[in-house]
Scaffold this motif. Structure first.
Motif, PDB file in Angstrom:
ATOM      1  N   TRP A   1      -6.182 120.081  75.752  1.00  0.00           N
ATOM      2  CA  TRP A   1      -6.367 118.956  76.682  1.00  0.00           C
ATOM      3  C   TRP A   1      -5.594 117.736  76.195  1.00  0.00           C
ATOM      4  O   TRP A   1      -4.876 117.089  76.967  1.00  0.00           O
ATOM      5  N   GLY A   2      -5.734 117.414  74.909  1.00  0.00           N
ATOM      6  CA  GLY A   2      -5.029 116.258  74.357  1.00  0.00           C
ATOM      7  C   GLY A   2      -3.525 116.419  74.422  1.00  0.00           C
ATOM      8  O   GLY A   2      -2.795 115.481  74.772  1.00  0.00           O
ATOM      9  N   LYS A   3      -3.043 117.612  74.086  1.00  0.00           N
ATOM     10  CA  LYS A   3      -1.596 117.852  74.128  1.00  0.00           C
ATOM     11  C   LYS A   3      -1.068 117.742  75.555  1.00  0.00           C
ATOM     12  O   LYS A   3       0.007 117.173  75.786  1.00  0.00           O
ATOM     13  N   ALA A   4      -1.807 118.277  76.523  1.00  0.00           N
ATOM     14  CA  ALA A   4      -1.350 118.212  77.914  1.00  0.00           C
ATOM     15  C   ALA A   4      -1.249 116.773  78.388  1.00  0.00           C
ATOM     16  O   ALA A   4      -0.263 116.375  79.020  1.00  0.00           O
ATOM     17  N   LEU A   5      -2.258 115.971  78.063  1.00  0.00           N
ATOM     18  CA  LEU A   5      -2.232 114.568  78.470  1.00  0.00           C
ATOM     19  C   LEU A   5      -1.075 113.842  77.806  1.00  0.00           C
ATOM     20  O   LEU A   5      -0.349 113.068  78.449  1.00  0.00           O
ATOM     21  N   TYR A   6      -0.882 114.103  76.529  1.00  0.00           N
ATOM     22  CA  TYR A   6       0.216 113.450  75.802  1.00  0.00           C
ATOM     23  C   TYR A   6       1.567 113.788  76.417  1.00  0.00           C
ATOM     24  O   TYR A   6       2.385 112.890  76.687  1.00  0.00           O
ATOM     25  N   PHE A   7       1.820 115.060  76.668  1.00  0.00           N
ATOM     26  CA  PHE A   7       3.147 115.448  77.142  1.00  0.00           C
ATOM     27  C   PHE A   7       3.395 115.086  78.601  1.00  0.00           C
ATOM     28  O   PHE A   7       4.539 114.954  79.016  1.00  0.00           O
ATOM     29  N   HIS A   8       2.324 114.860  79.367  1.00  0.00           N
ATOM     30  CA  HIS A   8       2.520 114.318  80.724  1.00  0.00           C
ATOM     31  C   HIS A   8       3.031 112.881  80.676  1.00  0.00           C
ATOM     32  O   HIS A   8       3.628 112.395  81.647  1.00  0.00           O
ATOM     33  N   LEU A   9       2.798 112.194  79.552  1.00  0.00           N
ATOM     34  CA  LEU A   9       3.179 110.786  79.437  1.00  0.00           C
ATOM     35  C   LEU A   9       4.343 110.550  78.490  1.00  0.00           C
ATOM     36  O   LEU A   9       4.847 109.426  78.390  1.00  0.00           O
ATOM     37  N   ALA A  10       4.773 111.575  77.799  1.00  0.00           N
ATOM     38  CA  ALA A  10       5.780 111.391  76.744  1.00  0.00           C
ATOM     39  C   ALA A  10       7.092 110.831  77.260  1.00  0.00           C
ATOM     40  O   ALA A  10       7.790 110.096  76.545  1.00  0.00           O
ATOM     41  N   ASP A  11       7.451 111.153  78.499  1.00  0.00           N
ATOM     42  CA  ASP A  11       8.729 110.681  79.039  1.00  0.00           C
ATOM     43  C   ASP A  11       8.575 109.434  79.910  1.00  0.00           C
ATOM     44  O   ASP A  11       9.512 109.023  80.604  1.00  0.00           O
ATOM     45  N   CYS A  12       7.407 108.810  79.871  1.00  0.00           N
ATOM     46  CA  CYS A  12       7.145 107.636  80.707  1.00  0.00           C
ATOM     47  C   CYS A  12       8.006 106.451  80.263  1.00  0.00           C
ATOM     48  O   CYS A  12       8.175 106.203  79.066  1.00  0.00           O
ATOM     49  N   GLU A  13       8.522 105.718  81.214  1.00  0.00           N
ATOM     50  CA  GLU A  13       9.361 104.555  80.916  1.00  0.00           C
ATOM     51  C   GLU A  13       8.574 103.249  80.941  1.00  0.00           C
ATOM     52  O   GLU A  13       9.150 102.182  80.722  1.00  0.00           O
ATOM     53  N   LYS A  14       7.288 103.322  81.233  1.00  0.00           N
ATOM     54  CA  LYS A  14       6.457 102.113  81.196  1.00  0.00           C
ATOM     55  C   LYS A  14       6.262 101.672  79.740  1.00  0.00           C
ATOM     56  O   LYS A  14       6.402 102.459  78.800  1.00  0.00           O
ATOM     57  N   LYS A  15       5.920 100.411  79.557  1.00  0.00           N
ATOM     58  CA  LYS A  15       5.620  99.923  78.202  1.00  0.00           C
ATOM     59  C   LYS A  15       4.392 100.653  77.667  1.00  0.00           C
ATOM     60  O   LYS A  15       3.403 100.826  78.381  1.00  0.00           O
ATOM     61  N   MET A  16       4.472 101.061  76.403  1.00  0.00           N
ATOM     62  CA  MET A  16       3.424 101.890  75.835  1.00  0.00           C
ATOM     63  C   MET A  16       2.984 101.407  74.458  1.00  0.00           C
ATOM     64  O   MET A  16       3.785 100.849  73.708  1.00  0.00           O
ATOM     65  N   VAL A  17       1.713 101.661  74.156  1.00  0.00           N
ATOM     66  CA  VAL A  17       1.188 101.561  72.794  1.00  0.00           C
ATOM     67  C   VAL A  17       0.713 102.953  72.421  1.00  0.00           C
ATOM     68  O   VAL A  17      -0.092 103.548  73.143  1.00  0.00           O
ATOM     69  N   VAL A  18       1.200 103.483  71.318  1.00  0.00           N
ATOM     70  CA  VAL A  18       0.825 104.830  70.889  1.00  0.00           C
ATOM     71  C   VAL A  18       0.117 104.735  69.548  1.00  0.00           C
ATOM     72  O   VAL A  18       0.647 104.153  68.590  1.00  0.00           O
ATOM     73  N   ASP A  19      -1.077 105.324  69.483  1.00  0.00           N
ATOM     74  CA  ASP A  19      -1.904 105.221  68.274  1.00  0.00           C
ATOM     75  C   ASP A  19      -2.624 106.540  68.053  1.00  0.00           C
ATOM     76  O   ASP A  19      -2.612 107.447  68.906  1.00  0.00           O
ATOM     77  N   ALA A  20      -3.251 106.671  66.909  1.00  0.00           N
ATOM     78  CA  ALA A  20      -4.182 107.749  66.577  1.00  0.00           C
ATOM     79  C   ALA A  20      -3.544 109.122  66.829  1.00  0.00           C
ATOM     80  O   ALA A  20      -2.450 109.388  66.349  1.00  0.00           O
ATOM     81  N   ASP A  21      -4.226 109.989  67.608  1.00  0.00           N
ATOM     82  CA  ASP A  21      -3.678 111.330  67.816  1.00  0.00           C
ATOM     83  C   ASP A  21      -2.400 111.319  68.648  1.00  0.00           C
ATOM     84  O   ASP A  21      -1.630 112.296  68.613  1.00  0.00           O
ATOM     85  N   GLY A  22      -2.153 110.234  69.362  1.00  0.00           N
ATOM     86  CA  GLY A  22      -0.842 110.099  70.003  1.00  0.00           C
ATOM     87  C   GLY A  22       0.274 110.101  68.973  1.00  0.00           C
ATOM     88  O   GLY A  22       1.348 110.662  69.184  1.00  0.00           O
TER      89      GLY A  22
END
Length: 495
Positions: free
Chosen positions: A331-352
């Motif tokens: 579940w976590g991997k699927a959510l992460y990879f759905h957003l990995a190519d996002c061009e919006k501003k991001m903060v990535v922490d913890a398991d991200g």
């Protein structure tokens, strides 16, 4: 004059060693005069000690650090204080200004002794003038024995320039180090005094410019700068009276796997308390009711791996916070990879960050916020390597992953590829679960309020640590992450 109000600029030790000569030459001051001023600054700090000072031990080494110690000895004797001097090594080997200071002490009928296995009876304060900023390798055995003797005596200690054994550039302890109650540093604050292991040994840090500090600052390039209270009004402008929620950012926090609803809730509430206009959460369906019940202002959506729902939420968002409580299961991997190519501003922490370490990429729309363990995974090394040189580590993180890198810890570092800043706020009470989630939410909120990645990272780190310091006025032990919320709100409204 000695002050506890430190300059914003930080320097590498060699920059100070070279630059102090240029600054002194500019105002036609001799290097020996600077040594006298350094000794006087330490003596001023000694006079301000809260304890009664009748007897002191001054431990001198080779080089100018030892010379500073001999100046302190002369001043203390003249003030009627009982002084004993120990010299590590052969005092006759001193040269230049340090030898002149030694001879001044001898001319005052002072004696020079050799280090013993116990401190003299009745000593109130120890002055550490052993190793200074020139230490490049591990502390030698003879110095190590003396350092351990001083530490085990549990006397008040004032360190001259840097505690002996501490690397002035990295904040790494080179085998062992003097545990000082106070450190008086000169001309330029050495960057290693404010991060890494330094907070354990520096004690209260004082600064003395020795009459050339401002000229030195003008002539030399700082290696880093410190964050201070002034950053808040500088970056957070007054809101217009006609403002509405759409003006202050739409932030979605993605995470909160089974059993970790608290992490994503903390990030989302921190986002709200920092001033986000609209804050949403995408999480495991089982978490929805608990988050809504605790904080109904958060818009919560349960997600069961439908790609179109992620696209819709991503498109709605101005900013994405990815990682708090995410987990690394399917579940976590699927959510992460759905957003990995996002061009919006991001903060990535913890398991991200842990998932990013498995599939590294370079993006300039992202802030990463690792602690040393996560940083080690991101750089494929161990924690000891990260902590051995945190300044180098944060630069390597940014160079590999792009955007802005935040390396958390005592003396959190922020690097955007050009500017390196250090946060001296914060306290040990922050060493508890959920604090990093709160930081992610703060930074995400600031991005939503149209701050740049660099400004949001710097301001977010400072607000987070400053809020913890305000909270710690009631005690560090027992502080929890949600305790910071009222102080965060107070700080973002300060002027």
């Amino acid at each position: 004059m000695v002050t506890s109000v430190l300059p914003l600029t930080l320097y590498q030790a060699n920059t100070v060693r070279v630059g102090e000569r240029a600054a002194a030459k500019s105002v036609q001051v001799s290097m020996y005069t600077l040594m006298e001023r350094a000794g006087a600054a330490v003596f001023e700090c000694l006079k301000k000690m809260p304890c009664s000072v009748n007897s002191i031990l001054i431990c001198c080494g080779g080089g100018n650090n030892g010379g500073d110690g001999y100046i302190v000895a002369c001043l203390a004797v003249a003030a009627g204080i009982d002084v004993e001097v120990w010299h590590l090594g052969d005092a006759n080997q001193l040269t230049g200004d340090a030898a002149r200071a030694r001879d001044t002490w001898l001319a005052a009928k002072g004696l020079i002794g050799t280090p013993q296995t116990e401190l003299p009876a009745g000593v109130d304060v120890v002055i550490d003038a052993l190793l200074g900023t020139g230490l490049s390798g591990m502390v030698r055995d003879d110095a190590s024995e003396l350092i351990n003797t001083i530490n085990q005596a549990h006397k008040s200690v004032i360190a001259v320039d840097v505690p002996s054994g501490l690397c002035a550039d990295t904040g790494r302890i080179l085998g062992c180090a003097i545990q000082a109650d106070s450190t008086v540093t000169f001309i330029g604050v050495k960057q290693g005094l404010v991060t890494g292991q330094a907070p354990n040994v520096v004690g209260k840090l004082f600064f003395a410019g020795l009459g050339v500090g401002e000229i030195f600052d003008d002539q030399q390039q700082a290696s880093a700068t410190s964050l201070t209270d002034e950053i808040i009004p500088a970056l957070l402008s007054q809101r217009k009276r006609t403002a509405h929620k759409g003006d202050h950012g739409r932030v979605t926090c993605f995470g909160g796997n089974l059993g970790m609803a608290g992490a994503i809730r903390l990030a989302a509430e921190a986002c709200l308390r920092t001033g986000s206009g609209l804050t949403a959460v995408v999480t495991q369906p089982d978490n929805v009711m608990s988050i809504v019940a605790a904080r109904p202002e958060i818009m919560v959506q349960g997600w069961q791996e439908k790609a179109h729902e992620i696209r819709q939420q991503r498109d709605w968002s101005d900013v994405i916070v990815l990682g708090p409580g995410l987990g690394t299961n399917d579940w976590g991997k699927a959510l992460y990879f759905h957003l990995a190519d996002c061009e919006k501003k991001m903060v990535v922490d913890a398991d991200g960050l842990n998932l990013l370490a498995l599939s590294p990429d370079y993006k300039n729309n992202r802030i990463i916020t690792p602690h040393p363990g996560e940083a080690a995974r991101l750089l494929a090394c161990n924690i000891a390597e990260i902590e051995a040189d945190r300044f180098l580590a944060v630069q390597r993180l940014q160079q590999k992953y792009g955007g802005v890198a935040v390396l958390k810890g005592a003396g959190t570092l922020v690097f955007d590829g050009v500017c390196l800043t250090v946060c001296r706020a914060g306290n040990p009470g922050m060493a508890t679960g959920g604090m990093g989630d709160v930081l992610s939410g703060i930074i995400g909120s600031l991005l939503g309020q149209n701050l740049s990645l660099s400004d949001a990272a710097m301001l977010g780190v400072f607000i987070h640590s400053k809020a913890a310091d305000l909270c710690a006025l009631e005690g560090e032990r027992g502080m929890i992450a949600s305790d910071l919320f009222p102080y965060i709100r107070q700080l973002v409204n300060s002027r």
